[in-house]
Motif scaffolding. Structure first.
Motif, PDB file in Angstrom:
ATOM      1  N   LEU A   1       5.730  16.217 -61.193  1.00 10.18           N
ATOM      2  CA  LEU A   1       6.725  15.700 -60.256  1.00 10.18           C
ATOM      3  C   LEU A   1       7.965  15.194 -60.995  1.00 10.18           C
ATOM      4  CD1 LEU A   1       4.757  13.717 -57.514  1.00 10.18           C
ATOM      5  CD2 LEU A   1       6.038  15.832 -57.251  1.00 10.18           C
ATOM      6  N   GLN A   2       7.748  14.492 -62.108  1.00  9.93           N
ATOM      7  CA  GLN A   2       8.887  13.988 -62.861  1.00  9.93           C
ATOM      8  C   GLN A   2       9.738  15.137 -63.397  1.00  9.93           C
ATOM      9  OE1 GLN A   2       7.455  11.354 -65.916  1.00  9.93           O
ATOM     10  NE2 GLN A   2       6.302  10.083 -64.465  1.00  9.93           N
ATOM     11  N   PHE A   3       9.099  16.235 -63.767  1.00 13.07           N
ATOM     12  CA  PHE A   3       9.858  17.377 -64.268  1.00 13.07           C
ATOM     13  C   PHE A   3      10.579  18.113 -63.136  1.00 13.07           C
ATOM     14  CE2 PHE A   3      10.069  21.933 -65.268  1.00 13.07           C
ATOM     15  CZ  PHE A   3      10.859  21.885 -66.411  1.00 13.07           C
ATOM     16  N   GLU A   4       9.884  18.292 -62.039  1.00 13.31           N
ATOM     17  CA  GLU A   4      10.470  19.069 -60.934  1.00 13.31           C
ATOM     18  C   GLU A   4      11.580  18.289 -60.221  1.00 13.31           C
ATOM     19  OE1 GLU A   4       9.637  22.140 -59.556  1.00 13.31           O
ATOM     20  OE2 GLU A   4       8.177  22.666 -61.107  1.00 13.31           O
ATOM     21  N   HIS A   5      11.434  16.966 -60.135  1.00 10.99           N
ATOM     22  CA  HIS A   5      12.416  16.144 -59.398  1.00 10.99           C
ATOM     23  C   HIS A   5      13.481  15.655 -60.379  1.00 10.99           C
ATOM     24  CE1 HIS A   5      13.239  12.464 -56.614  1.00 10.99           C
ATOM     25  NE2 HIS A   5      14.189  13.380 -56.547  1.00 10.99           N
ATOM     26  N   ARG A   6      14.516  16.384 -60.521  1.00 10.83           N
ATOM     27  CA  ARG A   6      15.599  16.030 -61.438  1.00 10.83           C
ATOM     28  C   ARG A   6      16.619  15.186 -60.680  1.00 10.83           C
ATOM     29  NH1 ARG A   6      14.137  21.280 -62.379  1.00 10.83           N
ATOM     30  NH2 ARG A   6      13.496  21.792 -64.504  1.00 10.83           N
ATOM     31  N   SER A   7      16.845  13.963 -61.120  1.00 12.36           N
ATOM     32  CA  SER A   7      17.717  13.025 -60.419  1.00 12.36           C
ATOM     33  C   SER A   7      19.170  13.454 -60.469  1.00 12.36           C
ATOM     34  CB  SER A   7      17.578  11.624 -61.027  1.00 12.36           C
ATOM     35  OG  SER A   7      17.920  11.668 -62.409  1.00 12.36           O
ATOM     36  N   GLU A   8      19.545  14.274 -61.449  1.00 16.26           N
ATOM     37  CA  GLU A   8      20.946  14.644 -61.528  1.00 16.26           C
ATOM     38  C   GLU A   8      21.317  15.733 -60.525  1.00 16.26           C
ATOM     39  OE1 GLU A   8      18.581  17.032 -64.531  1.00 16.26           O
ATOM     40  OE2 GLU A   8      18.811  14.925 -63.952  1.00 16.26           O
ATOM     41  N   GLU A   9      20.334  16.335 -59.889  1.00 17.29           N
ATOM     42  CA  GLU A   9      20.631  17.372 -58.913  1.00 17.29           C
ATOM     43  C   GLU A   9      21.207  16.758 -57.636  1.00 17.29           C
ATOM     44  OE1 GLU A   9      17.162  19.597 -58.186  1.00 17.29           O
ATOM     45  OE2 GLU A   9      17.140  20.585 -60.150  1.00 17.29           O
ATOM     46  N   PRO A  10      22.079  17.491 -56.925  1.00 21.23           N
ATOM     47  CA  PRO A  10      22.600  16.981 -55.641  1.00 21.23           C
ATOM     48  C   PRO A  10      21.462  16.791 -54.643  1.00 21.23           C
ATOM     49  CG  PRO A  10      23.894  18.854 -56.442  1.00 21.23           C
ATOM     50  CD  PRO A  10      22.684  18.766 -57.312  1.00 21.23           C
ATOM     51  N   LYS A  11      21.635  15.758 -53.822  1.00 19.58           N
ATOM     52  CA  LYS A  11      20.653  15.440 -52.790  1.00 19.58           C
ATOM     53  C   LYS A  11      19.265  15.218 -53.377  1.00 19.58           C
ATOM     54  CE  LYS A  11      23.075  17.942 -49.105  1.00 19.58           C
ATOM     55  NZ  LYS A  11      22.970  18.955 -48.045  1.00 19.58           N
ATOM     56  N   ALA A  12      19.209  14.582 -54.548  1.00 18.99           N
ATOM     57  CA  ALA A  12      17.906  14.339 -55.178  1.00 18.99           C
ATOM     58  C   ALA A  12      17.056  13.401 -54.342  1.00 18.99           C
ATOM     59  CB  ALA A  12      18.111  13.760 -56.581  1.00 18.99           C
ATOM     60  N   SER A  13      17.700  12.494 -53.563  1.00 15.42           N
ATOM     61  CA  SER A  13      16.939  11.554 -52.740  1.00 15.42           C
ATOM     62  C   SER A  13      16.338  12.216 -51.513  1.00 15.42           C
ATOM     63  CB  SER A  13      17.845  10.395 -52.304  1.00 15.42           C
ATOM     64  OG  SER A  13      18.925  10.888 -51.520  1.00 15.42           O
ATOM     65  N   CYS A  14      16.715  13.457 -51.234  1.00 18.23           N
ATOM     66  CA  CYS A  14      16.161  14.182 -50.087  1.00 18.23           C
ATOM     67  C   CYS A  14      15.097  15.184 -50.509  1.00 18.23           C
ATOM     68  CB  CYS A  14      17.286  14.916 -49.336  1.00 18.23           C
ATOM     69  SG  CYS A  14      18.560  13.824 -48.693  1.00 18.23           S
ATOM     70  N   TRP A  15      14.641  15.092 -51.757  1.00 18.51           N
ATOM     71  CA  TRP A  15      13.656  16.066 -52.249  1.00 18.51           C
ATOM     72  C   TRP A  15      12.335  15.878 -51.524  1.00 18.51           C
ATOM     73  CZ3 TRP A  15       9.524  16.082 -56.213  1.00 18.51           C
ATOM     74  CH2 TRP A  15       9.175  17.381 -56.613  1.00 18.51           C
ATOM     75  N   ARG A  16      11.741  16.980 -51.085  1.00 18.81           N
ATOM     76  CA  ARG A  16      10.533  16.949 -50.266  1.00 18.81           C
ATOM     77  C   ARG A  16       9.301  17.410 -51.047  1.00 18.81           C
ATOM     78  NH1 ARG A  16      10.987  16.308 -44.990  1.00 18.81           N
ATOM     79  NH2 ARG A  16       9.067  17.488 -44.658  1.00 18.81           N
ATOM     80  N   GLY A  17       9.344  17.357 -52.390  1.00 17.88           N
ATOM     81  CA  GLY A  17       8.168  17.681 -53.183  1.00 17.88           C
ATOM     82  C   GLY A  17       7.869  19.155 -53.278  1.00 17.88           C
TER      83      GLY A  17
END
Length: 1103
Positions: free
Chosen positions: A337-353
């Protein structure tokens, strides 16, 4: 003083509760409790501030709608994250072990991949290298270490679910089926059951496996009694040596009660080696060929139902390496999850896993090889994702989906082991604490104006509510049992923290009272807006999801806090009341009143229980002082508006000038402000409203006075009747009359004793009527000034005005002036000017007729032609005055005079008597009544008149009585030339005389049927020392008398019925015929007039 100040209103003089505004403007000013500012200015700044107050109230009408509040769809504010709230950080050694664990999972995978999974081993290994960030050399070394490790033992997990339509082996038509399962190995080496060896990649050395222990070579299900369609749903695990050649063998038997199933299983498990297994299955074949009829000396007496061989290669291989797969899966999932969820990507807070293909494949292999159930996998994904969300924000919809997935598997599976259940409870508690911390800062992270943030709040509440469902299912441990109570407490604490932060920012208690006042106004406004958001947005979410009444909770808390602050501040400021303090307190009270009305507008809510109830009392002195300031500011604003007014229309679409628009806007603001004030105490509201209405009326008249002075001061205004400035003034007065009237109607207040609905309070009604009359008088004054010279062209003599050649210039002149008026005046004023001009022209024609008596009939014909032409002109085919208005009043009189001028003398005399017959007494009891009886005796050719009695005669003597007698005469004289008048006896000192006297008049019946023939009764008061006094008269038409209208049949009683006549005085329409006869020089007319004048000498003037 101008003419405007000299006009006195009759209505104002009659209304004692509201004295005349003009008189008060001339007298001394009303007393005030504060002196006006030294530099009043023009009131612009004051009314600009008032508009700001009113603008705040525009969004406070009725209950708020979510569509209005949700104004932004921008991303929601970032939520606070804390890396320490995730899973604990691994040491370097633990990371290396986890890396090798993942590599081991990929290298020793078995089975067939699904359509959405990655089957290429190099791709999976390369993905793991990226996840763990290893160099190629480190990656290659790790793979070599994994390959040198002991290869895993494979196990086959078999689930026996159900069977259908089996053979019936028992006498009852059913069977008692059970299944026996075993592995047919491909190699000849015997399979010795034994304990499994620990894998070297375990994080917890020597720990037991999470899954079930492997069974012996043969395993058996439960017996299902008396059924042909058994359902087992049992799981078994078998060790596999060669996944390519080994087969799963399954038998189905009908159980015989003579041999116990446990004993049979014991014997079966004594079979050792390949030869023993072959021998056992040969016995099965033998039993089958004998159709289940084995003898009693054989080992098995159960009936054989069927068998099945399944190659192991078709199923997925599962690693049973004996380590704690639950924990390793959790750590691996967290890493992915830490690898797949990159915070620098746009709309990172809307990531649905959404995991990539390699990540999903590796997790699937790892879960299968560790024999994790679907419930365990759902729990692991929730635990890792909820922890990860607290370190790097995820989409709440994704978390809610994980909870729903866990709920679905929870209902189907058994409970979790104690350690896993405790871990799940810890994750619930951690997420609850995180969610409650967000709810405490609700306004910061979920602003009501942001639709995205509100939707995130909705999903968060659903997550918290969903966790409550799992509470009853926990067997070992529990988490928060009263989550709703915790949410309520968090919301209350958040409300207080938000209020305290706002108070310290806007109105710190360290400041003095006057300094804090402006900040407290801003704080009250912020509280109102927040309550709107609570009701329109938050309340429905909390009530529908958590069943918490968030609006009531918040309103009660914030309203109490604001009320406490307002009480303290008003007590501190009351001894220091100044104009500035009064203005601030007024604005503060308006907002507090809005808060009270907001609560009352919700059905079922009573504002009397609020802390703000009764708070209007301390604000009363400030409101009174502010209204006095308002009075002065209105006058200064009107003065300034008139000073800069050019008395020209503002634009092509309007006909009033700028000062009228400013004055109308001021009045509108006053009305709106009074509605916002909504003073709750009826007695105090009446006093405030009465004073405000009187000030408003005085300001209105002050404005009209300023206009008159300004237009009088303009050059050329006095000499020109129809001027554009004068028209603008007239339009301004009319506009202000409407605006002031509407404002006064809007100043109504709740009366102590409720009157009829829609009726204004008496003081306010008096003010409105008085002001309207004053303004109407002012309008009439300006209108008269406009029409004074327009109608002069109609005042000529017989040879000019009334000649045919003079009509065309008159029409042309009127057309020019009225065209100018039509473009310059509003509709109401144009109608007034037309009516005034019409009346002016009619009076001019009447004067011309009076000055030209007894002239040729052609003269009156020209007058009649002029009149009809003017009617058509002023009607203008329906665009001007209505015909009913044109042909009323003076027109009727003029038309009658023109008609009489064209009649002969006798026709005029007949008209005189006809008018008497048509005259109706407007006050029937004022002059009394007379009872008579009349009939015509055809045989004697005489008219019989009987005067019976009179009643309620007016007292004409000093003693309060009269000495009445009645004169009876027939008319017109030319119809009855030989008939003289007769009179009754005098009845002294009475107002109710009784005569019962009979009079005979010898006249032919034909004369009685003529036009205008009548009996005239004149009641007189007899005086000995002076002329007799006229009391009243009445006329009875002879055409309706019995014997004339129809032949009398032998003394009919109906013909002798008495008639009651109401006495009256001659009216104008009767005297018009008399004036017409006075202007004629012929003998008959002069004799008739002379005779009547002798009677009029003793008549009183018509009141």
């Amino acid at each position: 003083m101008t003419t405007l100040l000299e006009i006195k209103s009759s209505v104002l003089r009659q209304v004692q509760a509201c004295p005349t505004f003009r008189r008060r403007a001339e007298g001394e000013p009303a007393a005030t409790s504060a002196d006006p500012p030294e530099k009043p200015g023009d009131g612009v700044e004051f009314f600009a501030h008032m508009r700001l107050i009113l603008k705040k109230g525009e969004g406070r009408q009725g209950l708020p709608c979510p569509e209005v509040l949700l104004r932004s769809g921008s991303p929601a504010p970032a939520e606070p994250v804390d890396p320490s709230r995730g899973l604990r950080a691994l040491t370097q050694e633990e990371v290396e072990m986890l890396y090798e664990e993942a590599l081991y999972t990929v290298l020793y995978r078995a089975g067939t991949m699904g359509p959405d999974q990655v089957d290429d081993q190099e791709t999976l290994l390369g993905y793991l290298q990226q996840v763990f960030g290893t160099s190629p050399e480190e990656h290659a070394e790790a793979i070599e270490r994994v390959k040198k490790a002991k290869a895993p033992t494979y196990a086959l997990k078999v689930s026996v679910m159900r069977a259908k339509n089996l053979l019936a082996k028992d006498p009852n038509g059913f069977s008692d089926p059970y299944c026996m399962l075993g592995i047919l190995p491909a190699s000849g080496a015997p399979r010795e059951p034994g304990p499994r060896t620990e894998q070297r990649f375990s994080f917890r050395k020597g720990s037991k496996r999470g899954g079930p222990l492997p069974a012996k070579c043969i395993q058996v299900t439960e017996v299902k009694s008396s059924t042909l369609n058994p359902v087992w749903k049992e799981n078994f695990v078998f060790e596999i040596e060669d996944v390519s050649t080994d087969q799963l063998h399954l038998d189905i038997w009908d159980h015989d009660d003579d041999v116990s199933l446990v004993e049979a299983c014991r014997k079966l498990n004594e079979v050792i080696g390949l030869k023993g297994m072959s021998r056992y299955f040969k016995q099965i074949v033998k039993s089958a060929r004998a159709n289940g009829t084995a003898g009693p000396t054989e080992d098995h007496t159960d009936d054989f139902l069927g068998c099945l061989n399944i190659p192991v290669r078709r199923d997925t291989g599962m690693s049973q390496r004996g380590r704690a797969g639950f924990l390793s899966y959790m750590l691996l999932l967290s890493r992915l999850l830490q690898f797949e969820h990159r915070s620098e990507e746009p709309k990172a807070s809307c990531w649905r896993g959404e995991l990539s293909g390699p990540a999903a494949t590796i997790l699937c292999l790892h879960g299968a090889q560790n024999n994790l159930s679907a419930l365990q996998l759902a729990v692991l994904h929730w635990q890792v994702s909820s922890r990860h969300h607290q370190t790097r924000t995820l989409d709440y919809g994704y978390l809610l989906g994980l909870l729903e997935d866990m709920q679905a598997h929870w209902e189907e599976a058994s409970s979790l082991p104690q350690g896993q259940e405790e871990s799940l409870a810890d994750s619930f508690n951690a997420f609850s604490e995180f969610g409650l911390r967000l709810l405490r800062q609700l306004r910061d992270f979920f602003p009501a104006t942001n639709s995205t943030a509100v939707y995130r709040l909705e999903l968060l509440l659903k997550c918290l509510s969903k966790m409550q469902i799992f509470q009853p299912s926990f067997e070992v441990c529990s988490f928060r049992t009263e989550l709703n109570a915790d949410i309520s407490a968090a919301l209350k604490r958040g409300n207080r923290e938000w209020y305290d932060r706002l108070l310290n920012t806007k109105s710190p208690r360290e400041q003095s009272g006057p300094q804090r006042l402006a900040g407290l106004v801003e704080l009250a406004d912020a509280v109102y807006e927040d309550l709107q958001s609570c009701y329109g947005i938050y309340a429905s979410l909390f009530h529908s999801i958590t069943d918490i009444d968030f609006f009531t909770l918040t309103f009660r808390q914030l309203e109490r806090l604001v009320a406490e602050e307002a009480w303290v501040l008003t007590e501190e400021l009351s001894p220091k009341m100044t104009l500035e303090v009064a203005s601030g307190l007024f604005e503060l009270y308006v907002t507090l009143a809005d808060i009270q009305r907001f609560w009352s507008s919700i059905p079922g809510r009573d504002s009397r229980s609020l802390a703000l109830a009764g708070i209007h009392g301390p604000f009363l002195p400030a409101v009174k002082l502010w209204l006095q300031v308002l009075r002065d500011q209105v006058r200064w604003r009107l003065q300034g508006a008139v000073d800069v007014d050019t008395l020209e229309p503002m634009d092509a679409s309007s006909k009033h000038s700028s000062s009228a628009a400013s004055a109308s806007l001021c009045f509108s603001h006053i009305q709106e402000l009074w509605a916002r004030l909504a003073w709750p105490d009826p007695a105090q509201a009446e006093a405030l409203g009465t004073q405000l209405s009187q000030d408003l009326c005085a300001a209105t008249l002050f404005y009209t006075e300023l206009l008159r002075k300004k237009v009088d001061a303009q050059p050329g205004a006095a000499g020109e009747a129809v001027s554009e400035p004068l028209c603008v003034v007239l339009n301004n007065v009319e506009l202000l009359r409407k605006a002031a009237g509407q404002t006064l109607r809007g100043l109504a207040w709740p009366e102590v004793t409720s009157g009829p609905e829609g009726v204004l309070p008496r003081p306010l009604l008096g003010c409105a009527q008085a002001l309207d009359e004053d303004l109407q008088q002012e309008v009439h004054t300006v209108t008269a000034h406009l029409t004074s010279k327009v109608g002069g062209r109609a005042g000529g003599g017989p040879g000019s005005t009334c000649s045919t050649s003079a009509v065309a210039p008159l029409m042309k002149y009127l057309d020019e002036k009225l065209a100018l008026l039509n473009t310059s005046l509003v509709k109401e004023n144009l109608s007034r000017v037309l009516e005034a001009l019409w009346e002016l022209l009619l009076q001019a024609i009447l004067r011309a007729l009076g000055a030209n008596l007894d002239v040729s009939a052609d003269f009156y014909g020209r007058f009649h032609f002029t009149l009809e032409a003017l009617v058509s002109f002023f009607h203008a085919e329906g665009q001007g005055l209505p015909l009913e208005s044109l042909k009323d009043g003076s027109y009727k009189r003029l038309e009658e005079e023109l008609r009489l001028h064209q009649c002969s003398t006798r026709e005029c005399i007949e008209q005189y008597y006809l008018d008497k017959l048509k005259q109706r007494s407007l006050e029937q009891k004022r002059f009394g009544r007379l009872s008579v009886r009349c009939h015509y005796e055809a045989a004697e050719q005489r008219l019989v008149v009987e005067v019976l009695h009179a009643a309620d005669l007016p007292p004409l003597d000093a003693n309060g009585l009269s000495d009445p007698f009645v004169i009876v005469e027939l008319g017109p004289p030319h119809l009855f030339p030989l008939v003289r008048s007769q009179r009754t006896q005098v009845k002294n000192r009475t107002l109710h005389p009784v005569y019962d006297e009979l009079f005979y008049f010898s006249v032919p019946a034909e004369a009685c049927r003529r036009r205008g023939a009548c009996v005239l009764f004149t009641v007189m008061d007899h005086d000995w020392l002076s002329t007799n006094d006229f009391a009243g008269e009445a006329a009875l038409g002879l055409g309706s008398v019995g014997g004339i209208a129809r032949p009398q049949v032998g003394g009919s009683a109906r013909a002798r019925q008495p008639v009651t006549l109401h006495l009256r005085r001659p009216r104008a329409q009767v005297k018009s015929a008399l004036r017409m006869l006075e202007g004629r020089t012929n003998k008959e007319a002069q004799e008739f007039v002379k005779r009547l004048k002798e009677l009029e000498k003793c008549m009183e003037a018509d009141p």
